[in-house]
Design a protein around this motif. Structure first.
Motif, PDB file in Angstrom:
ATOM      1  N   VAL A 118       0.857  -1.175   0.000  1.00  0.00           N
ATOM      2  CA  VAL A 118       0.000   0.000   0.000  1.00  0.00           C
ATOM      3  C   VAL A 118       0.896   1.229   0.000  1.00  0.00           C
ATOM      4  O   VAL A 118       1.850   1.321   0.765  1.00  0.00           O
ATOM      5  N   ALA A 119       0.602   2.157  -0.884  1.00  0.00           N
ATOM      6  CA  ALA A 119       1.384   3.387  -0.972  1.00  0.00           C
ATOM      7  C   ALA A 119       1.080   4.272   0.235  1.00  0.00           C
ATOM      8  O   ALA A 119       0.173   4.011   1.018  1.00  0.00           O
ATOM      9  N   GLU A 120       1.834   5.328   0.360  1.00  0.00           N
ATOM     10  CA  GLU A 120       1.706   6.220   1.494  1.00  0.00           C
ATOM     11  C   GLU A 120       0.316   6.826   1.639  1.00  0.00           C
ATOM     12  O   GLU A 120      -0.198   6.948   2.722  1.00  0.00           O
ATOM     13  N   GLN A 121      -0.285   7.213   0.533  1.00  0.00           N
ATOM     14  CA  GLN A 121      -1.591   7.846   0.622  1.00  0.00           C
ATOM     15  C   GLN A 121      -2.383   7.662  -0.664  1.00  0.00           C
ATOM     16  O   GLN A 121      -1.826   7.458  -1.722  1.00  0.00           O
ATOM     17  N   SER A 122      -3.691   7.753  -0.516  1.00  0.00           N
ATOM     18  CA  SER A 122      -4.597   7.688  -1.661  1.00  0.00           C
ATOM     19  C   SER A 122      -4.802   9.097  -2.189  1.00  0.00           C
ATOM     20  O   SER A 122      -4.559  10.079  -1.491  1.00  0.00           O
ATOM     21  N   ILE A 123      -5.269   9.176  -3.432  1.00  0.00           N
ATOM     22  CA  ILE A 123      -5.611  10.478  -3.995  1.00  0.00           C
ATOM     23  C   ILE A 123      -7.055  10.430  -4.488  1.00  0.00           C
ATOM     24  O   ILE A 123      -7.558   9.371  -4.853  1.00  0.00           O
ATOM     25  N   GLU A 124      -7.700  11.571  -4.477  1.00  0.00           N
ATOM     26  CA  GLU A 124      -9.059  11.705  -4.980  1.00  0.00           C
ATOM     27  C   GLU A 124      -8.988  12.236  -6.409  1.00  0.00           C
ATOM     28  O   GLU A 124      -8.200  13.134  -6.708  1.00  0.00           O
ATOM     29  N   TYR A 125      -9.814  11.665  -7.289  1.00  0.00           N
ATOM     30  CA  TYR A 125      -9.869  12.099  -8.682  1.00  0.00           C
ATOM     31  C   TYR A 125     -11.279  11.856  -9.209  1.00  0.00           C
ATOM     32  O   TYR A 125     -11.709  10.703  -9.312  1.00  0.00           O
ATOM     33  N   LYS A 126     -11.995  12.916  -9.506  1.00  0.00           N
ATOM     34  CA  LYS A 126     -13.350  12.839 -10.077  1.00  0.00           C
ATOM     35  C   LYS A 126     -14.258  11.887  -9.292  1.00  0.00           C
ATOM     36  O   LYS A 126     -14.854  10.964  -9.852  1.00  0.00           O
ATOM     37  N   ASP A 127     -14.347  12.063  -8.003  1.00  0.00           N
ATOM     38  CA  ASP A 127     -15.190  11.247  -7.114  1.00  0.00           C
ATOM     39  C   ASP A 127     -14.686   9.809  -6.955  1.00  0.00           C
ATOM     40  O   ASP A 127     -15.371   8.974  -6.371  1.00  0.00           O
ATOM     41  N   PHE A 128     -13.530   9.490  -7.475  1.00  0.00           N
ATOM     42  CA  PHE A 128     -12.912   8.182  -7.293  1.00  0.00           C
ATOM     43  C   PHE A 128     -11.733   8.342  -6.334  1.00  0.00           C
ATOM     44  O   PHE A 128     -11.146   9.412  -6.237  1.00  0.00           O
ATOM     45  N   THR A 129     -11.370   7.268  -5.669  1.00  0.00           N
ATOM     46  CA  THR A 129     -10.174   7.239  -4.836  1.00  0.00           C
ATOM     47  C   THR A 129      -9.202   6.239  -5.454  1.00  0.00           C
ATOM     48  O   THR A 129      -9.568   5.088  -5.709  1.00  0.00           O
ATOM     49  N   ILE A 130      -7.987   6.695  -5.701  1.00  0.00           N
ATOM     50  CA  ILE A 130      -6.939   5.843  -6.275  1.00  0.00           C
ATOM     51  C   ILE A 130      -5.915   5.568  -5.174  1.00  0.00           C
ATOM     52  O   ILE A 130      -5.322   6.499  -4.631  1.00  0.00           O
ATOM     53  N   THR A 131      -5.720   4.292  -4.844  1.00  0.00           N
ATOM     54  CA  THR A 131      -4.737   3.894  -3.838  1.00  0.00           C
ATOM     55  C   THR A 131      -3.686   3.035  -4.530  1.00  0.00           C
ATOM     56  O   THR A 131      -3.934   1.857  -4.830  1.00  0.00           O
ATOM     57  N   PRO A 132      -2.512   3.601  -4.829  1.00  0.00           N
ATOM     58  CA  PRO A 132      -1.457   2.809  -5.470  1.00  0.00           C
ATOM     59  C   PRO A 132      -1.022   1.643  -4.580  1.00  0.00           C
ATOM     60  O   PRO A 132      -0.868   1.798  -3.372  1.00  0.00           O
ATOM     61  N   THR A 133      -0.856   0.479  -5.186  1.00  0.00           N
ATOM     62  CA  THR A 133      -0.398  -0.723  -4.489  1.00  0.00           C
ATOM     63  C   THR A 133       0.654  -1.420  -5.343  1.00  0.00           C
ATOM     64  O   THR A 133       0.388  -2.469  -5.944  1.00  0.00           O
ATOM     65  N   PRO A 134       1.847  -0.832  -5.476  1.00  0.00           N
ATOM     66  CA  PRO A 134       2.872  -1.440  -6.341  1.00  0.00           C
ATOM     67  C   PRO A 134       3.184  -2.867  -5.907  1.00  0.00           C
ATOM     68  O   PRO A 134       3.204  -3.177  -4.722  1.00  0.00           O
ATOM     69  N   ILE A 135       3.381  -3.729  -6.895  1.00  0.00           N
ATOM     70  CA  ILE A 135       3.694  -5.132  -6.633  1.00  0.00           C
ATOM     71  C   ILE A 135       5.171  -5.350  -6.966  1.00  0.00           C
ATOM     72  O   ILE A 135       5.586  -5.169  -8.109  1.00  0.00           O
ATOM     73  N   LYS A 136       5.947  -5.743  -5.969  1.00  0.00           N
ATOM     74  CA  LYS A 136       7.374  -5.975  -6.200  1.00  0.00           C
ATOM     75  C   LYS A 136       7.564  -7.315  -6.898  1.00  0.00           C
ATOM     76  O   LYS A 136       7.058  -8.340  -6.459  1.00  0.00           O
ATOM     77  N   GLU A 137       8.271  -7.277  -8.015  1.00  0.00           N
ATOM     78  CA  GLU A 137       8.583  -8.482  -8.787  1.00  0.00           C
ATOM     79  C   GLU A 137      10.071  -8.472  -9.093  1.00  0.00           C
ATOM     80  O   GLU A 137      10.513  -7.718  -9.951  1.00  0.00           O
ATOM     81  N   GLY A 138      10.796  -9.309  -8.394  1.00  0.00           N
ATOM     82  CA  GLY A 138      12.247  -9.297  -8.561  1.00  0.00           C
ATOM     83  C   GLY A 138      12.781  -7.955  -8.116  1.00  0.00           C
ATOM     84  O   GLY A 138      12.489  -7.493  -7.038  1.00  0.00           O
ATOM     85  N   GLY A 139      13.503  -7.277  -8.967  1.00  0.00           N
ATOM     86  CA  GLY A 139      14.037  -5.959  -8.646  1.00  0.00           C
ATOM     87  C   GLY A 139      13.195  -4.827  -9.213  1.00  0.00           C
ATOM     88  O   GLY A 139      13.643  -3.689  -9.249  1.00  0.00           O
TER      89      GLY A 139
END
Length: 98
Positions: free
Chosen positions: A23-44
């Motif tokens: 889970v990224a540090e914080q979510s952002i609001e965009y056009k009534d949607f909430t985007i929560t980045p969740t990068p997936i680590k794969e190898g390096g």
């Protein structure tokens, strides 16, 4: 160990190279949607992934947004994820949840 099994072990790893989404540090609001980045680590590297939600607790809709793109930097991954999630919202809107 058979000959074929020993050859196979040379080319396969006993450890998984993919880890659970972070889970990224914080979510952002965009056009009534909430985007929560969740990068997936794969190898390096990191695969672009986020959780896109809309609504309140009673009628919360969510969509897991995973792209095939991978980048070396976690910060770059978060930035690209947000940019591509915004594009998906612009193009699909509420249809993301269908």
């Amino acid at each position: 160990m058979s000959f074929l099994a020993s050859i196979k072990s040379l080319f396969s790893s006993s450890e998984s190279t993919t880890t659970a989404p972070e889970v990224a540090e914080q979510s952002i609001e965009y056009k009534d949607f909430t985007i929560t980045p969740t990068p997936i680590k794969e190898g390096g590297q990191y695969r672009l992934s986020s959780l896109i939600t809309k609504g309140s607790d009673d009628l919360m809709q969510s969509h897991t947004f995973i792209r095939s793109d991978v980048v070396a930097s976690r910060d770059d991954c978060i930035e690209m994820t947000i940019r591509k999630a915004k594009i998906a919202i612009d193009q699909m809107g509420d249809n993301l949840f269908n």
